[in-house]
Design a protein around this motif. Structure first.
Motif, PDB file in Angstrom:
ATOM      1  N   PHE B  34     -14.609   4.050  -1.722  1.00 23.04           N
ATOM      2  CA  PHE B  34     -14.792   3.697  -3.394  1.00 23.04           C
ATOM      3  C   PHE B  34     -16.230   3.028  -3.178  1.00 23.04           C
ATOM      4  N   TYR B  36     -17.806   0.123  -5.898  1.00 24.46           N
ATOM      5  CA  TYR B  36     -17.622  -0.635  -6.892  1.00 24.46           C
ATOM      6  C   TYR B  36     -19.173  -1.271  -7.424  1.00 24.46           C
ATOM      7  N   LEU B  46     -14.541  -0.978 -10.437  1.00 24.54           N
ATOM      8  CA  LEU B  46     -14.653   0.388  -9.938  1.00 24.54           C
ATOM      9  C   LEU B  46     -15.564   1.190 -10.462  1.00 24.54           C
ATOM     10  N   ARG B  49     -14.205   6.684  -6.893  1.00 25.60           N
ATOM     11  CA  ARG B  49     -13.451   6.938  -5.404  1.00 25.60           C
ATOM     12  C   ARG B  49     -13.403   8.256  -5.137  1.00 25.60           C
ATOM     13  N   LYS B  90     -10.806   1.497   2.195  1.00 26.18           N
ATOM     14  CA  LYS B  90      -9.378   1.312   2.423  1.00 26.18           C
ATOM     15  C   LYS B  90      -8.830   2.088   3.248  1.00 26.18           C
ATOM     16  N   GLU B  95      -3.756  -2.003   1.549  1.00 26.44           N
ATOM     17  CA  GLU B  95      -4.037  -2.379   0.107  1.00 26.44           C
ATOM     18  C   GLU B  95      -5.553  -3.312   0.276  1.00 26.44           C
ATOM     19  N   LYS B  96      -5.971  -3.612   1.602  1.00 22.90           N
ATOM     20  CA  LYS B  96      -7.042  -4.252   1.707  1.00 22.90           C
ATOM     21  C   LYS B  96      -8.339  -3.441   1.599  1.00 22.90           C
ATOM     22  N   LEU B  97      -9.418  -4.045   0.901  1.00 22.47           N
ATOM     23  CA  LEU B  97     -10.720  -3.418   1.011  1.00 22.47           C
ATOM     24  C   LEU B  97     -11.481  -3.923   2.065  1.00 22.47           C
ATOM     25  N   PHE B  99     -15.699  -4.215   2.507  1.00 22.51           N
ATOM     26  CA  PHE B  99     -16.856  -4.171   1.716  1.00 22.51           C
ATOM     27  C   PHE B  99     -18.255  -4.093   2.363  1.00 22.51           C
TER      28      PHE B  99
END
Lengths: 114, 109
Positions: B34, B36, B46, B49, B90, B95-97, B99
């Motif tokens: 993704f 952001y 966002l 993606r 991810k 569901e964790k991102l 960065f």
């Protein structure tokens, strides 16, 4: 989509005290996430808050320092305990991303510890 | 372990110039990538993606599994593109991102 309200938006706190940050989501979600963004750094995941169970903490973060509550599917709190200047940071609440969806973020809480 | 690297902390270009924000990742499985963006005084949101393969605000990003990269590109930068850009990963089933450290893009008039 999800709308996340986070408060307070900012605070200045004395060292040794604690601050509780609230996060409210406009829809029911299974998981909520708490991130920290230190000055000049990226977002670092603190913990995952699951409704009905203990939060899951990432390496380097402990429950005594960052206790989390998740009383229902739309609300969570993060407490920063016994604060020191090193805790000065932006704290963010997030939900998602699930399959083919995006993550949504609160506006953040800017914490300054003096 | 999953890791996202954005080598440029700051990037400055002139309006109308092409821009490329680099992102490399480290992950042994099939990631979701993704981008952001955080505009001044706004929350993180966002941008795009890799799954959707769409162009948002003129930006595109192609996942290159061979080079483990997901660079963000725009052929003609606009002043309103000035913002902080974060690449995120991810892992499958999570569901964790994770960065990257972010790149601050400044588009000068």
């Amino acid at each position: 989509s999800a709308v996340i309200s986070q408060k307070p938006s900012r605070d200045i706190c004395q060292r040794g005290t604690s601050l509780t940050i609230q996060c409210q989501v406009d829809s029911q979600v299974t998981m909520m996430f708490w991130y920290r963004q230190q000055p000049g750094q990226s977002l670092t995941l603190i913990a995952t808050a699951n409704q009905g169970s203990e939060a899951t903490y990432e390496s380097g973060f402990v429950i005594d320092k960052f206790p989390i509550s998740r009383p229902n599917l739309t609300f969570s709190t993060l407490t920063v305990s016994n604060m020191s200047p090193e805790d000065s940071s932006i704290y963010l609440c997030s939900v998602g991303p699930r399959v083919n969806t995006e993550a949504f973020f609160g506006q953040g809480t800017r914490l300054t510890v003096v | 372990a999953q890791r996202v690297t954005q080598p440029e902390k700051l990037l400055s270009v002139f309006k109308g110039a092409p821009v490329e924000l680099k992102c490399n990742y480290s992950y042994s499985g099939s990631p979701e990538l993704f981008w952001y963006v955080q505009y001044s005084r706004q929350r993180l949101q966002l941008l795009l993606r890799h799954i959707s393969r769409e162009s948002i605000k003129g930006f595109t990003a192609d996942l290159n599994k061979g080079e483990t990269s997901f660079h963000l590109k725009k052929p003609f930068a606009q002043e309103e593109d000035s913002a902080m850009y974060y690449c995120a990963l991810k892992a499958g089933g999570s569901e964790k991102l994770v960065f990257g450290k972010g790149t601050k893009l400044t588009v000068n008039p």
